[in-house]
Design a protein around this motif. Sequence first.
Motif, short mmCIF file in Angstrom:
data_model
loop_
_atom_site.label_atom_id
_atom_site.label_comp_id
_atom_site.label_asym_id
_atom_site.label_seq_id
_atom_site.Cartn_x
_atom_site.Cartn_y
_atom_site.Cartn_z
N SER A 25 -6.55 -2.39 43.16
CA SER A 25 -5.89 -3.44 43.93
C SER A 25 -4.65 -2.88 44.59
O SER A 25 -3.86 -2.15 43.97
CB SER A 25 -5.52 -4.61 43.01
OG SER A 25 -4.69 -5.53 43.68
N LEU A 26 -4.44 -3.21 45.86
CA LEU A 26 -3.27 -2.73 46.57
C LEU A 26 -1.99 -3.44 46.13
O LEU A 26 -0.92 -2.84 46.07
CB LEU A 26 -3.46 -2.91 48.08
CG LEU A 26 -4.55 -2.04 48.74
CD1 LEU A 26 -4.68 -2.42 50.20
CD2 LEU A 26 -4.21 -0.58 48.60
N MET A 27 -2.10 -4.73 45.81
CA MET A 27 -0.90 -5.47 45.44
C MET A 27 -0.55 -5.31 43.97
O MET A 27 0.54 -5.71 43.55
CB MET A 27 -1.09 -6.97 45.77
CG MET A 27 -2.19 -7.66 45.00
SD MET A 27 -2.32 -9.39 45.47
CE MET A 27 -3.64 -9.92 44.37
N ALA A 28 -1.46 -4.76 43.16
CA ALA A 28 -1.17 -4.52 41.74
C ALA A 28 -1.62 -3.11 41.38
O ALA A 28 -2.21 -2.89 40.32
CB ALA A 28 -1.87 -5.55 40.87
N PHE A 29 -1.39 -2.17 42.27
CA PHE A 29 -1.83 -0.79 42.08
C PHE A 29 -1.20 -0.21 40.81
O PHE A 29 -0.02 -0.41 40.53
CB PHE A 29 -1.42 0.04 43.31
CG PHE A 29 -1.97 1.43 43.32
CD1 PHE A 29 -3.24 1.66 43.81
CD2 PHE A 29 -1.22 2.49 42.84
CE1 PHE A 29 -3.75 2.95 43.84
CE2 PHE A 29 -1.73 3.78 42.85
CZ PHE A 29 -2.99 3.99 43.34
N PRO A 30 -1.98 0.51 39.98
CA PRO A 30 -3.36 0.95 40.15
C PRO A 30 -4.39 0.10 39.38
O PRO A 30 -5.45 0.59 39.02
CB PRO A 30 -3.32 2.36 39.58
CG PRO A 30 -2.35 2.24 38.43
CD PRO A 30 -1.35 1.22 38.83
N THR A 31 -4.07 -1.16 39.11
CA THR A 31 -5.00 -2.03 38.38
C THR A 31 -6.27 -2.22 39.20
O THR A 31 -6.20 -2.54 40.39
CB THR A 31 -4.36 -3.39 38.11
OG1 THR A 31 -3.12 -3.21 37.41
CG2 THR A 31 -5.28 -4.26 37.27
N PRO A 32 -7.47 -2.05 38.61
CA PRO A 32 -8.71 -2.28 39.36
C PRO A 32 -8.81 -3.72 39.85
O PRO A 32 -8.41 -4.66 39.14
CB PRO A 32 -9.81 -1.96 38.33
CG PRO A 32 -9.15 -1.07 37.33
CD PRO A 32 -7.72 -1.52 37.26
#
Length: 334
Positions: A92-99
């Motif tokens: 996810s771009l807004m919660a990087f690096p969370t998938p």
Amino acid sequence: MQGYLYFVAKRALLMLAVIFFGVSAMFLVTYLSPIDPVEQVLGRLSARSNLSPEAIASTREALTAMFGTGQPMLTQYYNFWTRLLQGDLGASLMAFPTPAMELVMRGMPWTLGLLLTSTVITFIVGNLMGGLAGYFQNNRFFKAFGIVTMGLQPIPYYIVAFIILIIFGFLWPVLPISGGFGMDVRPAWTMPFVLSVLQHSLLPAFSLVLVGLGGWFIGMRALVSNIVTEDYVTYAELAGVKRDTIVGSYVMRNALVPQVTALAMVIGGVFSGTIITEQVFNYPGIGSLLIDAVNAGDYSTVLAVCTVSITAVAFAIFIVDLLHPLLDPRVRAE
């Protein structure tokens, strides 16, 4: 039995086709969007820290290679389906690096719980009251109930949600109007947490139920009003069959078959209403996640939410289709 298995196979192929074309359409929409997710990330990084032009260029190159946005459309489309079949839609771009898929799985239980609860309550109460109103056509209570539900039915979900928010949040603050559980409760399978979740879900579910009752009530009342004039109903009344048996076994059961078919048609609409309602009440489901991802230009999360949503709705419609032949002997004969 063989005919029913053939019916299941046809519906399964149709479900897969719906998922394939729906997900492909969502990929095309995100690809044609003028928002560049890499530039969105760079903009947020530049706002938080002073980056040199060289650092910005290397970061842009690394993000473009990571998310594959610089590749041709067909290559991106092929890579998208390859990752999707592996259950991986990238970070996810807004919660990087969370998938991105992990974020969706966190919000899915909240949305499914809200959707299933409101749909079941709306379907049962709306059809029950509509069936009784169609049989007891001179009853004042059912007439008043019909006027109220039909008056609420055309109102959009978000309008009803805002009205409920004002009433129970400011005029009569007896229920929480935001979040999925209390801030003083630890998320765990404990009674305080479960009670807090139920308490916070009452207003979002109530708004969905209020809007959905009218459609089921009108449809069931019209069906029952036609069925009560049938010869077999009149004969049963003349033969002295108990009224409860006539209403439950003869009238309501036959009228319920078209309503089950209609259930498959409205699931998608209820799902979209759930997404809007989550945003109004700041409910931690995939609806709120989708809005945040769109605002942040997070294509990975948008595609993950849409893919899971399309698959869930298509599967729910598939299950309803499988129940239809079990309820209607005419479909089994075909």
